[in-house]
Design a protein around this motif. Structure first.
Motif, PDB file in Angstrom:
ATOM      1  N   THR A 146     -26.200 -28.460  31.778  1.00 46.45           N
ATOM      2  CA  THR A 146     -26.854 -26.535  32.638  1.00 46.45           C
ATOM      3  C   THR A 146     -25.666 -25.903  32.472  1.00 46.45           C
ATOM      4  O   THR A 146     -24.718 -26.210  34.261  1.00 46.45           O
ATOM      5  CB  THR A 146     -28.418 -26.941  33.774  1.00 46.45           C
ATOM      6  OG1 THR A 146     -29.094 -27.978  34.007  1.00 46.45           O
ATOM      7  CG2 THR A 146     -28.055 -25.502  34.033  1.00 46.45           C
ATOM      8  N   VAL A 147     -25.678 -25.204  32.342  1.00 46.68           N
ATOM      9  CA  VAL A 147     -24.592 -24.080  32.461  1.00 46.68           C
ATOM     10  C   VAL A 147     -25.613 -22.669  32.538  1.00 46.68           C
ATOM     11  O   VAL A 147     -26.432 -22.107  32.144  1.00 46.68           O
ATOM     12  CB  VAL A 147     -24.193 -23.016  30.756  1.00 46.68           C
ATOM     13  CG1 VAL A 147     -22.990 -22.136  31.884  1.00 46.68           C
ATOM     14  CG2 VAL A 147     -23.456 -24.401  30.685  1.00 46.68           C
ATOM     15  N   ASN A 148     -25.473 -22.083  34.673  1.00 45.88           N
ATOM     16  CA  ASN A 148     -26.075 -21.004  34.958  1.00 45.88           C
ATOM     17  C   ASN A 148     -25.418 -19.949  35.294  1.00 45.88           C
ATOM     18  O   ASN A 148     -24.239 -20.133  36.148  1.00 45.88           O
ATOM     19  CB  ASN A 148     -26.952 -21.577  36.252  1.00 45.88           C
ATOM     20  CG  ASN A 148     -27.945 -20.201  36.563  1.00 45.88           C
ATOM     21  OD1 ASN A 148     -27.468 -19.674  36.633  1.00 45.88           O
ATOM     22  ND2 ASN A 148     -28.868 -20.881  37.382  1.00 45.88           N
ATOM     23  N   LEU A 149     -25.360 -18.589  34.612  1.00 46.92           N
ATOM     24  CA  LEU A 149     -24.610 -17.638  34.374  1.00 46.92           C
ATOM     25  C   LEU A 149     -24.717 -16.725  36.007  1.00 46.92           C
ATOM     26  O   LEU A 149     -24.248 -15.695  36.743  1.00 46.92           O
ATOM     27  CB  LEU A 149     -24.138 -16.893  33.624  1.00 46.92           C
ATOM     28  CG  LEU A 149     -23.845 -15.800  32.900  1.00 46.92           C
ATOM     29  CD1 LEU A 149     -22.020 -16.182  33.501  1.00 46.92           C
ATOM     30  CD2 LEU A 149     -23.781 -14.730  32.114  1.00 46.92           C
ATOM     31  N   THR A 150     -26.142 -17.217  36.104  1.00 49.54           N
ATOM     32  CA  THR A 150     -26.339 -16.336  37.187  1.00 49.54           C
ATOM     33  C   THR A 150     -25.999 -16.815  38.724  1.00 49.54           C
ATOM     34  O   THR A 150     -25.627 -16.223  39.816  1.00 49.54           O
ATOM     35  CB  THR A 150     -28.223 -16.356  37.698  1.00 49.54           C
ATOM     36  OG1 THR A 150     -28.508 -16.021  36.219  1.00 49.54           O
ATOM     37  CG2 THR A 150     -28.732 -15.369  38.626  1.00 49.54           C
ATOM     38  N   ASN A 151     -25.651 -17.837  38.785  1.00 50.89           N
ATOM     39  CA  ASN A 151     -25.272 -18.063  40.451  1.00 50.89           C
ATOM     40  C   ASN A 151     -24.290 -18.753  40.016  1.00 50.89           C
ATOM     41  O   ASN A 151     -23.843 -19.499  40.842  1.00 50.89           O
ATOM     42  CB  ASN A 151     -26.536 -19.126  40.831  1.00 50.89           C
ATOM     43  CG  ASN A 151     -26.461 -20.356  40.081  1.00 50.89           C
ATOM     44  OD1 ASN A 151     -26.177 -20.396  39.604  1.00 50.89           O
ATOM     45  ND2 ASN A 151     -27.880 -21.479  40.569  1.00 50.89           N
ATOM     46  N   MET A 163     -15.498 -24.702  38.687  1.00 47.89           N
ATOM     47  CA  MET A 163     -14.905 -24.437  37.641  1.00 47.89           C
ATOM     48  C   MET A 163     -15.182 -22.935  37.534  1.00 47.89           C
ATOM     49  O   MET A 163     -15.844 -21.818  38.278  1.00 47.89           O
ATOM     50  CB  MET A 163     -16.035 -24.179  36.560  1.00 47.89           C
ATOM     51  CG  MET A 163     -15.685 -24.433  34.487  1.00 47.89           C
ATOM     52  SD  MET A 163     -16.581 -24.227  33.387  1.00 47.89           S
ATOM     53  CE  MET A 163     -17.122 -26.495  33.449  1.00 47.89           C
ATOM     54  N   PRO A 164     -13.785 -22.044  37.432  1.00 45.21           N
ATOM     55  CA  PRO A 164     -13.726 -20.855  37.666  1.00 45.21           C
ATOM     56  C   PRO A 164     -14.309 -20.076  36.900  1.00 45.21           C
ATOM     57  O   PRO A 164     -14.593 -20.303  35.562  1.00 45.21           O
ATOM     58  CB  PRO A 164     -11.783 -20.573  36.947  1.00 45.21           C
ATOM     59  CG  PRO A 164     -10.678 -22.420  36.899  1.00 45.21           C
ATOM     60  CD  PRO A 164     -12.264 -22.633  36.425  1.00 45.21           C
ATOM     61  N   PRO A 165     -14.841 -19.083  37.015  1.00 41.46           N
ATOM     62  CA  PRO A 165     -15.483 -17.751  36.282  1.00 41.46           C
ATOM     63  C   PRO A 165     -15.315 -17.686  35.547  1.00 41.46           C
ATOM     64  O   PRO A 165     -15.819 -18.059  34.192  1.00 41.46           O
ATOM     65  CB  PRO A 165     -14.886 -16.364  37.322  1.00 41.46           C
ATOM     66  CG  PRO A 165     -14.309 -16.858  38.846  1.00 41.46           C
ATOM     67  CD  PRO A 165     -13.781 -18.164  38.275  1.00 41.46           C
ATOM     68  N   LYS A 166     -14.144 -17.255  35.133  1.00 41.31           N
ATOM     69  CA  LYS A 166     -13.703 -17.337  32.864  1.00 41.31           C
ATOM     70  C   LYS A 166     -14.328 -18.443  31.714  1.00 41.31           C
ATOM     71  O   LYS A 166     -14.942 -18.608  31.103  1.00 41.31           O
ATOM     72  CB  LYS A 166     -12.477 -16.801  32.710  1.00 41.31           C
ATOM     73  CG  LYS A 166     -12.209 -15.517  33.198  1.00 41.31           C
ATOM     74  CD  LYS A 166     -13.091 -14.286  32.539  1.00 41.31           C
ATOM     75  CE  LYS A 166     -13.078 -13.261  33.058  1.00 41.31           C
ATOM     76  NZ  LYS A 166     -14.294 -12.526  32.286  1.00 41.31           N
ATOM     77  N   GLU A 167     -14.030 -19.251  32.763  1.00 36.80           N
ATOM     78  CA  GLU A 167     -13.927 -21.064  31.763  1.00 36.80           C
ATOM     79  C   GLU A 167     -15.346 -21.042  32.073  1.00 36.80           C
ATOM     80  O   GLU A 167     -16.245 -20.933  30.358  1.00 36.80           O
ATOM     81  CB  GLU A 167     -13.446 -21.960  32.920  1.00 36.80           C
ATOM     82  CG  GLU A 167     -12.229 -22.247  32.665  1.00 36.80           C
ATOM     83  CD  GLU A 167     -11.634 -23.412  33.221  1.00 36.80           C
ATOM     84  OE1 GLU A 167     -12.938 -24.761  33.404  1.00 36.80           O
ATOM     85  OE2 GLU A 167     -10.715 -23.581  33.862  1.00 36.80           O
ATOM     86  N   LEU A 168     -16.458 -20.962  32.673  1.00 32.80           N
ATOM     87  CA  LEU A 168     -17.866 -20.765  32.656  1.00 32.80           C
ATOM     88  C   LEU A 168     -18.063 -19.463  31.877  1.00 32.80           C
ATOM     89  O   LEU A 168     -19.494 -19.446  30.986  1.00 32.80           O
ATOM     90  CB  LEU A 168     -18.233 -20.201  34.336  1.00 32.80           C
ATOM     91  CG  LEU A 168     -19.929 -20.764  34.553  1.00 32.80           C
ATOM     92  CD1 LEU A 168     -19.956 -21.703  35.967  1.00 32.80           C
ATOM     93  CD2 LEU A 168     -20.775 -20.085  34.645  1.00 32.80           C
ATOM     94  N   GLU A 169     -17.772 -18.179  31.998  1.00 38.21           N
ATOM     95  CA  GLU A 169     -18.517 -17.292  31.155  1.00 38.21           C
ATOM     96  C   GLU A 169     -17.940 -17.734  29.731  1.00 38.21           C
ATOM     97  O   GLU A 169     -19.186 -17.524  29.201  1.00 38.21           O
ATOM     98  CB  GLU A 169     -17.706 -16.305  31.017  1.00 38.21           C
ATOM     99  CG  GLU A 169     -17.839 -15.796  32.712  1.00 38.21           C
ATOM    100  CD  GLU A 169     -17.466 -14.460  32.972  1.00 38.21           C
ATOM    101  OE1 GLU A 169     -16.291 -14.068  32.001  1.00 38.21           O
ATOM    102  OE2 GLU A 169     -17.676 -14.186  34.631  1.00 38.21           O
TER     103      GLU A 169
END
Length: 236
Positions: A146-151, A163-169
């Motif tokens: 599950t990948v949640n960009l909101t939180n 996970m660092p922001p850019k990896e998650l994005e």
């Protein structure tokens, strides 16, 4: 009055460090200088910098070791500074967790531009959502993932991953368009922005890190499309 952003300058050459501090102070940054790796690690806790400028050739603990130790406890952006300009050195720095890599000697205007560009990217993290869920929540779900960009959260096999922001994005961008192939240039433009001054190897390094954290399963994987780029492949 807005709070100044804080830059930690780590360089054993105090003349260079003072010069960098002068450039950044003129741009309204607050700077602190340290001259070795051990001192740098202490300053990360005491000074709480918004960005670290990290020289690689340090006495005792070198810049790679400092970067590795910082990444164990913080996602603060790091720009490595080095006279080493080989591709291997750049890739190694990025793999250790650096966000950018500059070769000495460098132009003062380029240094300031890179600092601002990296800080802009990290400032794009949204505020914490107070409500548990909304119709506009940006989230994708697959078996075990599950990948949640909101939180800005990732859950893999029931565990929440750091996970660092850019990896998650990057992961969210690919996973939200399953089986669609994106070139490295498209991923750079969409995740890092048109003003990013790095090269496409940045994408390769981030994909490598993601694969180490989420190896995939029988239903999906982060796949390389040779000669083109990457896709989040959903197996049917």
């Amino acid at each position: 009055m807005a709070t100044k952003q804080k830059i930690l300058i780590v360089d054993d050459d105090n003349n260079i460090a003072e010069l960098i501090s002068l450039y950044l102070t003129k741009e309204c940054f607050e700077c602190t200088i340290v001259n070795d790796g051990e001192e740098a690690l202490r300053a990360v806790s005491s000074f709480s910098p918004d960005l670290i400028l990290l020289d690689l050739m340090l006495p005792g603990m070198d810049g790679y070791e400092v970067c590795r130790e910082v990444r164990h406890k913080s996602n603060v952006p790091i720009i490595m500074l080095s006279a080493k300009g080989e591709v291997f050195d750049k890739v190694l720095g990025l793999e250790m967790g650096a966000d950018d890599y500059m070769i000495k000697p460098f132009d003062s205007k380029e240094l300031v531009a890179r600092v601002k560009a990296v800080l802009r990217r990290f400032q794009q993290i949204p505020a914490v959502v107070t409500e548990p869920s909304t119709p506009s929540e940006k989230m994708v779900e697959f078996p075990d993932l599950t990948v949640n960009l909101t939180n800005y959260s990732v859950i893999y096999k029931g565990n929440t991953l750091e996970m660092p922001p850019k990896e998650l994005e990057l992961l969210y961008f690919l996973a939200s368009s399953p089986n669609q192939v994106f070139t490295r240039e498209q991923l750079l433009d969409n995740i890092w922005g048109y003003e990013y001054v790095g090269d496409t190897r940045t994408v390769d390094v981030h994909i490598k890190r993601l694969r180490e954290k989420i190896p995939g399963n029988t239903h999906w994987s982060l796949s390389t499309v040779w000669g083109i780029g990457y896709k989040f492949e959903v197996k049917r």
